[in-house]
Design a protein around this motif. Sequence first.
Motif, mmCIF file in Angstrom:
data_model
loop_
_atom_site.group_PDB
_atom_site.id
_atom_site.type_symbol
_atom_site.label_atom_id
_atom_site.label_comp_id
_atom_site.label_asym_id
_atom_site.label_seq_id
_atom_site.Cartn_x
_atom_site.Cartn_y
_atom_site.Cartn_z
ATOM 1 N N PHE A 1 21.062 37.581 41.383
ATOM 2 C CA PHE A 1 21.337 39.011 41.517
ATOM 3 C C PHE A 1 22.845 39.282 41.429
ATOM 4 C CE2 PHE A 1 17.168 39.156 43.900
ATOM 5 C CZ PHE A 1 16.507 39.864 42.908
ATOM 6 N N PHE A 2 23.626 38.376 41.976
ATOM 7 C CA PHE A 2 25.085 38.543 41.892
ATOM 8 C C PHE A 2 25.550 38.510 40.441
ATOM 9 C CE2 PHE A 2 29.262 36.414 41.556
ATOM 10 C CZ PHE A 2 30.052 37.422 42.095
ATOM 11 N N TYR A 3 25.008 37.595 39.655
ATOM 12 C CA TYR A 3 25.401 37.495 38.244
ATOM 13 C C TYR A 3 25.012 38.763 37.489
ATOM 14 C CZ TYR A 3 25.962 35.665 33.514
ATOM 15 O OH TYR A 3 26.364 35.477 32.214
ATOM 16 N N HIS A 4 23.802 39.249 37.718
ATOM 17 C CA HIS A 4 23.352 40.467 37.039
ATOM 18 C C HIS A 4 24.202 41.672 37.466
ATOM 19 C CE1 HIS A 4 20.076 38.338 35.311
ATOM 20 N NE2 HIS A 4 19.401 38.170 36.448
ATOM 21 N N SER A 5 24.561 41.732 38.739
ATOM 22 C CA SER A 5 25.388 42.847 39.208
ATOM 23 C C SER A 5 26.781 42.779 38.590
ATOM 24 C CB SER A 5 25.490 42.841 40.742
ATOM 25 O OG SER A 5 26.255 41.741 41.204
ATOM 26 N N THR A 6 27.297 41.557 38.416
ATOM 27 C CA THR A 6 28.591 41.387 37.750
ATOM 28 C C THR A 6 28.519 41.898 36.322
ATOM 29 O OG1 THR A 6 29.118 39.437 39.101
ATOM 30 C CG2 THR A 6 30.343 39.706 37.058
ATOM 31 N N PHE A 7 27.409 41.591 35.649
ATOM 32 C CA PHE A 7 27.221 42.107 34.284
ATOM 33 C C PHE A 7 27.193 43.629 34.271
ATOM 34 C CE2 PHE A 7 24.102 43.927 31.333
ATOM 35 C CZ PHE A 7 24.750 43.682 30.126
ATOM 36 N N LEU A 8 26.412 44.233 35.176
ATOM 37 C CA LEU A 8 26.278 45.686 35.194
ATOM 38 C C LEU A 8 27.622 46.375 35.446
ATOM 39 C CD1 LEU A 8 22.941 46.061 37.197
ATOM 40 C CD2 LEU A 8 23.295 46.436 34.745
ATOM 41 N N ILE A 9 28.383 45.848 36.392
ATOM 42 C CA ILE A 9 29.703 46.425 36.689
ATOM 43 C C ILE A 9 30.619 46.276 35.486
ATOM 44 C CG2 ILE A 9 31.782 46.168 38.111
ATOM 45 C CD1 ILE A 9 29.887 45.223 40.388
ATOM 46 N N ASN A 10 30.646 45.068 34.927
ATOM 47 C CA ASN A 10 31.569 44.799 33.829
ATOM 48 C C ASN A 10 31.216 45.566 32.561
ATOM 49 O OD1 ASN A 10 33.139 43.116 35.364
ATOM 50 N ND2 ASN A 10 32.250 41.226 34.600
ATOM 51 N N VAL A 11 29.930 45.640 32.256
ATOM 52 C CA VAL A 11 29.558 46.341 31.023
ATOM 53 C C VAL A 11 29.833 47.836 31.148
ATOM 54 C CG1 VAL A 11 27.117 46.875 31.545
ATOM 55 C CG2 VAL A 11 27.824 46.409 29.199
ATOM 56 N N PHE A 12 29.682 48.395 32.341
ATOM 57 C CA PHE A 12 29.971 49.813 32.552
ATOM 58 C C PHE A 12 31.451 50.107 32.268
ATOM 59 C CE2 PHE A 12 31.410 53.205 35.453
ATOM 60 C CZ PHE A 12 30.637 54.252 34.992
ATOM 61 N N PHE A 13 32.335 49.319 32.862
ATOM 62 C CA PHE A 13 33.764 49.564 32.672
ATOM 63 C C PHE A 13 34.236 49.111 31.290
ATOM 64 C CE2 PHE A 13 33.550 49.903 37.275
ATOM 65 C CZ PHE A 13 34.369 51.002 37.496
#
Length: 333
Positions: free
Chosen positions: A91-103
Motif C-alpha cells: 500500500f505504501f508503494y501504491h500511495s507513493t505512485f499516486l502522490i508522485n503521478v499527481f504532482f
Amino acid sequence: MFKISDEKINGVLFTVVFPFLLFFISYYGFETSYVVGIKSWESVPDFMFSSVYAYRVIPNYLSVQVTDALTYIVNNNLSFAKAFILKQGSFFYHSTFLINVFFFLLTSIILNKILQLKPVELLLNGKIKRMFHLLAVFFIVIMQYVPTNCDCIALFFYILGIFFTLKYLENRKSADLIVLSAVILISTFVRETACLNIAFFAAVFIDPDQLKRGNFAFIKECLFLAVAFILPYIGLRLLIPQQASFVEGIYLVKNFTSPYNMMGLLFGILSICFTYGFSEESGKIIIRKYLFFGSPYLVMITLVGLFWETRLFMPLILTGFVAASYQFKKHYI
C-alpha cells in the motif's frame, strides 16, 4: 471550432494522458534495485520521521494520509482485488505512485504553460514544441528508478516557481513576486531544493556587469525570496527533534570512486550539456549564471548525495530545458 477542439484533445493527450502512461509503466512495468525494497514496505517507514527525511513535512504527511486512505478503501470496498493489488506492491508503494503521478502531471501541465510564454523561434512550430515537452517528460520518468515521496512534489513547486519568475520578468507585477515567495516558502517544507528557485531568479535578473557599475537592482527581490526560504528552513530545524540528522552521510569519496556514481555524474553533465547546446546565446548565459548561483546545491549533492541517484540533477536539467525554450533576449540582451 473542430480545429480548436482537436488542439485541446491533443493537448490533453500529450500533456496528461501520454505522460501518465509513461509514469505508470516506470512504476509497474519493471523493477529496479531501489524498487525491490520499497515494494515490501507495508507502511510509511519510521526512518522518514527520524532522519533527514523528517524535515520533508509535506511529503511525509501525504504519505501517511494516502497510505491510510488507500488501505481503508481496499480493505473495505475493494477486498475482491486486494490480492492482485498487493501482488504489484505494498500500500505504501501504491500511495507513493499516486502522490508522485499527481504532482508529475501537474509539473507536465505547468511546463507546457512555460513553453507557451515566449518560445524561441524553433518552438513556434507546435509539433516541435510538443516533442520538446515530451523529451523533458521522458527525463523525469527515466529518473523514477529511484522513487521517493518528495522528488515529484519538489519538481512541481520548482517548475511552478520558474513559471512565476518568468511571469514577473514579463510583467513586473508584485503579485507574481509574492506568489513566487509563497511557492518557495511552501516548497521548503517539501525539500531543500526550494532554494534553487532563488538561484534561477538570480540568474534571470542579476547582471554581473550591472553590479560592477553599482546597479544593485533586484538584489532586494532576491533577499525577499531568500527570507521566504530561510525562515521555514530554520524553523523546521528548531521544531524537529534533534535526533533527526541534517544529512544521511558524507559520500564525497564514494561519488568519485564508484563506477555507478561516476556514470551518474556523467549522465548529469551530458544532460545539462544537451540542453545547453539547444539554447540560444541568451539561454546559455542563463544556464551559466544559474550554475554559478546554484553552486551551493552542486556542492551539497557532491558531499551528501549519490550521483547514481540522477534525480538530484533533475532541477538542473529542467532549468536547461526552460533556458533552451524561452526568448530571454527580448528582455535584457
